[in-house]
Write an enzyme that holds these catalytic residues in place. Structure first.
Site, PDB file in Angstrom:
ATOM      1  N   ARG A 117       0.828  -1.223   0.000  1.00 24.86           N
ATOM      2  CA  ARG A 117       0.000   0.000   0.000  1.00 24.86           C
ATOM      3  C   ARG A 117       0.854   1.260   0.000  1.00 24.86           C
ATOM      4  O   ARG A 117       0.989   1.942  -1.003  1.00 24.86           O
ATOM      5  CB  ARG A 117      -0.946  -0.016   1.206  1.00 24.86           C
ATOM      6  CG  ARG A 117      -2.147   0.928   1.084  1.00 24.86           C
ATOM      7  CD  ARG A 117      -1.842   2.390   1.339  1.00 24.86           C
ATOM      8  NE  ARG A 117      -1.329   2.671   2.668  1.00 24.86           N
ATOM      9  CZ  ARG A 117      -0.927   3.875   3.057  1.00 24.86           C
ATOM     10  NH1 ARG A 117      -0.969   4.899   2.221  1.00 24.86           N
ATOM     11  NH2 ARG A 117      -0.449   4.070   4.287  1.00 24.86           N
ATOM     12  N   ASP A 118       1.472   1.559   1.114  1.00 25.70           N
ATOM     13  CA  ASP A 118       2.265   2.776   1.252  1.00 25.70           C
ATOM     14  C   ASP A 118       3.437   2.780   0.283  1.00 25.70           C
ATOM     15  O   ASP A 118       3.836   3.826  -0.241  1.00 25.70           O
ATOM     16  CB  ASP A 118       2.768   2.888   2.695  1.00 25.70           C
ATOM     17  CG  ASP A 118       3.302   4.271   3.036  1.00 25.70           C
ATOM     18  OD1 ASP A 118       3.005   5.220   2.288  1.00 25.70           O
ATOM     19  OD2 ASP A 118       4.010   4.400   4.049  1.00 25.70           O
ATOM     20  N   HIS A 164       7.115   4.044  12.868  1.00 25.06           N
ATOM     21  CA  HIS A 164       7.076   4.056  11.402  1.00 25.06           C
ATOM     22  C   HIS A 164       8.090   5.104  10.948  1.00 25.06           C
ATOM     23  O   HIS A 164       7.819   6.304  11.004  1.00 25.06           O
ATOM     24  CB  HIS A 164       5.660   4.414  10.927  1.00 25.06           C
ATOM     25  CG  HIS A 164       5.505   4.436   9.436  1.00 25.06           C
ATOM     26  ND1 HIS A 164       4.502   3.744   8.798  1.00 25.06           N
ATOM     27  CD2 HIS A 164       6.193   5.065   8.460  1.00 25.06           C
ATOM     28  CE1 HIS A 164       4.596   3.961   7.487  1.00 25.06           C
ATOM     29  NE2 HIS A 164       5.616   4.760   7.270  1.00 25.06           N
ATOM     30  N   HIS A 173      10.983   6.747   8.235  1.00 28.45           N
ATOM     31  CA  HIS A 173      11.530   6.908   6.885  1.00 28.45           C
ATOM     32  C   HIS A 173      13.027   7.182   6.995  1.00 28.45           C
ATOM     33  O   HIS A 173      13.512   7.662   8.025  1.00 28.45           O
ATOM     34  CB  HIS A 173      10.812   8.035   6.152  1.00 28.45           C
ATOM     35  CG  HIS A 173       9.434   7.657   5.683  1.00 28.45           C
ATOM     36  ND1 HIS A 173       9.012   7.813   4.386  1.00 28.45           N
ATOM     37  CD2 HIS A 173       8.385   7.119   6.343  1.00 28.45           C
ATOM     38  CE1 HIS A 173       7.767   7.389   4.261  1.00 28.45           C
ATOM     39  NE2 HIS A 173       7.355   6.960   5.441  1.00 28.45           N
ATOM     40  N   CYS A 229       8.576   9.964  -0.288  1.00 31.04           N
ATOM     41  CA  CYS A 229       7.769  11.026   0.310  1.00 31.04           C
ATOM     42  C   CYS A 229       7.756  12.195  -0.653  1.00 31.04           C
ATOM     43  O   CYS A 229       8.808  12.779  -0.943  1.00 31.04           O
ATOM     44  CB  CYS A 229       8.334  11.451   1.661  1.00 31.04           C
ATOM     45  SG  CYS A 229       7.353  12.760   2.430  1.00 31.04           S
ATOM     46  N   ASN A 269      10.189   4.573   3.056  1.00 34.69           N
ATOM     47  CA  ASN A 269      10.119   3.739   4.260  1.00 34.69           C
ATOM     48  C   ASN A 269      11.408   2.957   4.469  1.00 34.69           C
ATOM     49  O   ASN A 269      12.061   2.546   3.514  1.00 34.69           O
ATOM     50  CB  ASN A 269       8.971   2.740   4.127  1.00 34.69           C
ATOM     51  CG  ASN A 269       7.624   3.406   4.021  1.00 34.69           C
ATOM     52  OD1 ASN A 269       7.136   3.983   4.974  1.00 34.69           O
ATOM     53  ND2 ASN A 269       7.008   3.322   2.844  1.00 34.69           N
TER      54      ASN A 269
END
Length: 306
Positions: free
Chosen positions: A19-20, A211, A213, A244, A253
């Site tokens: 997804r992300d 979470h 990055h 991002c 990520n």
């Protein structure tokens, strides 16, 4: 006593790659490839996978195949499949596909909230309240993603008080667990710990995840900082998928392979087969026609080739 003596003995990882990780890809990724990626991740031992989102295809065309992907997955017992639902319409669309968990999101930055979803933090939570209520009525778990908890591309550094405020709002509408996300990857260990400590005023340690990055190469350091506080849930993305759009040069990520290598090297159990995970990352990287974003994967693949 060293903080390292208090580290958790096991960690649960949520892979957000399908997804992300894939949502910002410029070229369409076929549903069959996404389904195969999910199958490879669960075969490698992942027990939580963020599969897709139910947003307008006008805004995120890469997720327009959400129904096809969810229908195509052969579900494994003991694996939790989560999806992002930005509003009640998205939740109602997701309901037919029987996700185990929905994810709602909010920012610790007012400027980010305004630019990202055109409303204040408080207004965004009001929008999510009926979504959370509907999910609970349907017996579906709810996770809240808290973005920009240490830094914002518009406001700069975010104080822990803003995280405290957002976490309190999330708790108030019934969100069961939350992600403390360094969305643009500017966080450093002490700042990340301050954001987590602010969150712990509202949520138990078992219901808080990290979470991170890796824009500035701090994701693994921040993972260790979170571990020192007892956090044992983390999100990561196979092959380091994702970026991002708000941070030029952001690497996205932290790679699941890199986190697993770190954890296993510290004697922390994950239940994940690193070699199978590397193969899953190589599968999607080859499809995207680029090298894996995982340094560990690249090193292990080079070692295999002798």
């Amino acid at each position: 006593m060293s903080a390292l003596n208090n580290l958790p003995s096991r960690v649960r990882l949520i892979d957000v790659g399908p997804r992300d990780g894939l949502q910002n890809e410029k070229q369409p990724v076929p549903a069959t490839v996404k389904i195969e990626l999910v199958h490879r991740l669960q075969a490698a031992g992942l027990k939580e996978i963020e599969v897709t989102s139910y947003v307008s295809p006008k805004w995120v065309p890469q997720m327009a195949d959400n129904h096809e992907v969810m229908a195509g997955i052969t579900r494994q017992a003991g694996v939790r499949y989560s999806v992002l639902t930005p509003n009640l319409k998205g939740f109602e669309a997701a309901l037919a596909d029987k996700p185990d968990e929905i994810v709602v999101f909010g920012a610790a930055s007012e400027a980010f909230s305004q630019k990202n979803i055109n409303c204040s933090i408080a207004e965004s939570i009001e929008r999510f309240a009926p979504v959370v209520a509907a999910a609970k009525d349907a017996g579906i778990a709810v996770r809240g993603a808290m973005s920009c908890t240490v830094g914002c591309p518009y406001e700069g550094e975010i104080p822990p008080e803003r995280v405290d405020y957002l976490a309190g709002l999330m708790k108030g509408i019934g969100v069961e667990r939350v992600d403390v996300a360094d969305t643009i990857g500017v966080g450093t260990p002490r700042k990340v710990q301050a954001a987590i400590e602010a969150t712990l005023k509202h949520f138990h340690i078992d219901h808080v995840s990290g979470h991170f990055h890796d824009t500035y190469g701090q994701a693994l350091s921040n993972t260790l900082a979170a571990l020192e506080l007892g956090v044992w849930n983390f999100q990561s993305s196979v092959a380091g998928l994702g970026g991002c759009p708000y941070a030029k040069g952001a690497t996205g990520n932290v790679a699941t392979e890199d986190v697993v290598y770190l954890l296993h090297g510290m004697g922390i159990q994950t239940g994940i087969d690193l070699d199978a995970l590397v193969d899953a990352g190589q599968f999607i990287s080859e499809h995207l026609n680029r090298p894996s974003g995982s340094r560990v994967a690249r090193a292990l693949l080079a070692k295999r080739q002798g």
